[in-house]
Structure formats: structure tokens, C-alpha cells
Design an enzyme around this catalytic site. Structure first.
Site, PDB file in Angstrom:
ATOM      1  NE  ARG A 174      59.740  -6.411  35.352  1.00  0.00           N
ATOM      2  CZ  ARG A 174      60.144  -5.679  36.350  1.00  0.00           C
ATOM      3  NH1 ARG A 174      59.310  -4.906  36.990  1.00  0.00           N
ATOM      4  NH2 ARG A 174      61.388  -5.708  36.725  1.00  0.00           N
ATOM      5  CG  ASN A 203      56.856   0.925  31.726  1.00  0.00           C
ATOM      6  OD1 ASN A 203      56.767  -0.132  32.331  1.00  0.00           O
ATOM      7  ND2 ASN A 203      55.804   1.532  31.190  1.00  0.00           N
ATOM      8  CD  GLU A 239      53.352   1.247  37.154  1.00  0.00           C
ATOM      9  OE1 GLU A 239      53.837   0.533  36.251  1.00  0.00           O
ATOM     10  OE2 GLU A 239      53.124   0.797  38.298  1.00  0.00           O
TER      11      GLU A 239
END
Length: 148
Positions: A109, A52, A48
Site C-alpha cells: 500500500r 480505505n 480513495e
């Protein structure tokens, strides 16, 4: 007496490098004898954080855009991982950490990156400044449920 261990790597900010990053950190954490569940938590959180950085830090994927990943293991079997980019930064860190917040809704997203990281790690800190990049620091105590 065990002494801490440290690793540091830099990878180009390509989506395809996310898998390498998470597996490298998971491999580094193996010295703590983590459970499969702990390894999966670490891999998910690193995925993650790296995703990002790839998606939000830079205007486009490029070999010139770098993500720096550091990991440390201390004497108490606590793994600390930092994922740092040198991109655009986050204008409002508190808002970005809210579930479902996204700056790219057109890309479908989910806005759950920080929420997922916080769920799988014991501690999470985010430092960011517009135009200077973002650093996500995650900590997980390995083997909390195992007697030494």
C-alpha cells in the site's frame, strides 16, 4: 431559488463496489454542472475514501460489513460527501493523514489515500475512534471558475 439536495446509500464493503460508489456520487454531482476535471477530482477522492474503508476498516471483505455514503449539495454548489465505515477505527488520525503512512506495508500500500483526497477536494475532515469506525467528510465547491 435552488434548494439543497441529498443522497444516502449503503454498500457492502467489497472492493468491487468502489467503482459503483464513485460513479454514483459523480452522477449525483452532475446537477451542479461540474467540469470534467471536477468530476474526475470527486471520483478520485471518493475512490480513495471507499478503498480505505474496504482495506483498513474490516478484517476481511464481507457482505455484513457496510460502508455508508452520503452526499449533499447546498445552495452555493458545494458538494459534501461523507464516507463512513463501522469498523476498527484509526488509532492515530494525524499519523494516518501523513503521506506514505500505511498499516499494511506487506500489501504494498502506498499510504497516499488521505493525501490524494486532500489534493482533490477543498476540505477534508477525518473522525475516527478505535472500535467505532471512521468517517471521512470531503467538500468541493463546484464551478468556482465559472461565473453565475
Amino acid at each position: 431559488m435552488k434548494t439543497g439536495n441529498h443522497m444516502k446509500m449503503q454498500i457492502p464493503a467489497y472492493g468491487k463496489n468502489e467503482s459503483f460508489a464513485r460513479n454514483a456520487v459523480a452522477g449525483f454531482a452532475v446537477e451542479c454542472s461540474p467540469t470534467l476535471s471536477e468530476i474526475n477530482d470527486i471520483k478520485t477522492a471518493v475512490s480513495e475514501a471507499v478503498t480505505n474503508a474496504v482495506v483498513h476498516a474490516y478484517e476481511r471483505e464481507s457482505g455484513d460489513n457496510i460502508i455508508e455514503i452520503c452526499a449533499d449539495i447546498d445552495d452555493s454548489n458545494t458538494l459534501t460527501v461523507s464516507v463512513r465505515d463501522f469498523g476498527r477505527g484509526i488509532d492515530d488520525v494525524a499519523a494516518a493523514r501523513e503521506p506514505f503512512f500505511t498499516t499494511k506495508p506487506e500489501e504494498e500500500r502506498s499510504g497516499m489515500g488521505f493525501t490524494i483526497i486532500e489534493t482533490f477536494m477543498d476540505e477534508t475532515a477525518v473522525e475516527s475512534a478505535p472500535g467505532k469506525g471512521t468517517t471521512v467528510v470531503m467538500r468541493k465547491r463546484i464551478g468556482r471558475n465559472v461565473e453565475s
